[in-house]
Enzyme design. Structure first.
Site, PDB file in Angstrom:
ATOM      1  N   SER A   8      19.870 -16.669 -54.074  1.00  0.00           N
ATOM      2  CA  SER A   8      18.429 -16.542 -53.867  1.00  0.00           C
ATOM      3  C   SER A   8      18.133 -15.386 -52.909  1.00  0.00           C
ATOM      4  O   SER A   8      18.505 -14.252 -53.185  1.00  0.00           O
ATOM      5  CB  SER A   8      17.864 -17.871 -53.355  1.00  0.00           C
ATOM      6  OG  SER A   8      16.460 -17.825 -53.260  1.00  0.00           O
ATOM      7  N   HIS A  34      11.642 -20.195 -57.182  1.00  0.00           N
ATOM      8  CA  HIS A  34      12.288 -19.944 -58.480  1.00  0.00           C
ATOM      9  C   HIS A  34      11.671 -20.765 -59.603  1.00  0.00           C
ATOM     10  O   HIS A  34      12.364 -21.228 -60.502  1.00  0.00           O
ATOM     11  CB  HIS A  34      13.804 -20.166 -58.373  1.00  0.00           C
ATOM     12  CG  HIS A  34      14.443 -19.347 -57.298  1.00  0.00           C
ATOM     13  ND1 HIS A  34      14.538 -17.988 -57.388  1.00  0.00           N
ATOM     14  CD2 HIS A  34      14.959 -19.699 -56.099  1.00  0.00           C
ATOM     15  CE1 HIS A  34      15.103 -17.512 -56.277  1.00  0.00           C
ATOM     16  NE2 HIS A  34      15.350 -18.545 -55.477  1.00  0.00           N
TER      17      HIS A  34
END
Length: 303
Positions: free
Chosen positions: A86, A190
């Site tokens: 991430s 996300h």
């Protein structure tokens, strides 16, 4: 072959930056970064409490700064590959020479602010599923309206969605899942909830001039290696609203023949996954400067 990786949001803990600032030149570097992005990284990394550093706009720059600082403390090394989970992908972009330190901190500051703003629209969050079969868990999440935002491998999937959806998941776990653990993040990262942040980040990226990676760069999007700096930057923008496929990154590590993995500060999460998914690969997490000597020994053997 050595892979150097960087953790994502949720890895931060109060005071974790304190011992790293005692290294020669570290405090000055962090002060310069703080001035550049308008955020007192030293304060948040040494004195702020858990709630303060849970703030997305704070946590993300703090993690990237810590990752860069700890990797630099290893000395001049050339890993066989780099990757980040991430927001850790921005840290990894500095490891690969795609972005310089200031560009990376500037980008992640704007990323954190944009994602915090997007998260404020609806009460959302993320929870990790421990155990279970991926196919069964993903189908169950979709039934509840949740997104499998992080498919981490080693039996771990992270669900993201509204707090009501996550509460329903807690009450109705997928078959085979032992526990559902809420993560220390302030939004459904996300997922489609982050779509507004993609536009903001794309505008911020226009001001940057990325270089091509100097070492193999493995992308969260699909586990592929990426050879062009422009594509790395494009993927960094798009991944904000798309799932992290760390499972595919680890599959690529296998294919590359990785024999050792070092996780930058605040290490622990990705080494834990690697121990389960990459048997035979030596792992080391940089938590404090006390870990540096062992890391250098591992580098001497595998880099």
């Amino acid at each position: 072959m050595l892979v150097l990786v960087a953790p994502g949001q949720g890895a931060q803990t109060p005071g974790f930056l304190t011992p790293w600032l005692e290294l020669p030149g570290a405090a000055d570097r962090v002060a310069a970064w703080s001035d550049a992005i308008g955020l007192d990284l030293a304060h948040y990394g040494t004195q702020a409490d858990a709630d303060a550093i849970r703030d997305t706009a704070v946590a993300q720059p703090l993690l990237v700064a810590a990752g860069i600082l700890s990797a630099a403390a290893l000395g001049d090394i050339t890993p066989g590959a780099v990757a980040g989970h991430s927001v850790g992908e921005i840290t990894a972009a500095t490891f690969a020479g795609v972005l310089d330190d200031t560009a990376a901190l500037t980008l992640v500051r704007k990323r954190g602010l944009a994602m915090a703003e997007a998260a404020a629209v609806t009460a959302t969050g993320m929870s990790a599923l421990l155990g279970g079969e991926p196919e069964v868990s993903i189908a169950h999440l979709e039934k509840l309206g949740l997104t499998p935002a992080n498919v981490n491998g080693a039996g771990q999937i992270v669900a993201a969605g509204t707090l009501e959806q996550l509460a329903a998941l807690e009450a109705d776990k997928p078959e085979g899942v032992r526990r559902v653990v809420a993560l220390k993040v302030a939004g459904a990262f996300h997922t489609h909830h982050m779509a507004p942040a993609v536009d903001a980040l794309a505008k911020a990226a226009e001001a940057l001039t990325p270089a091509d990676p100097k070492v193999t760069y493995v992308s969260n999007k699909d586990g592929r290696t990426v050879a062009g700096g422009a594509e790395v930057l494009e993927r960094l923008v798009g991944q904000v609203a798309n799932p992290v496929r760390w499972d595919l990154c680890m599959e690529t590590f296998k294919e590359l023949g990785v024999t050792a993995l070092i996780e930058a500060c605040p290490g622990g999460t990705l080494t834990g996954l690697a121990k389960r998914a990459l048997p035979g690969v030596q792992t080391l997490a940089l938590k404090t400067p006390d870990d540096l000597d062992a890391a250098r020994e591992l580098i001497a053997e595998h880099a």
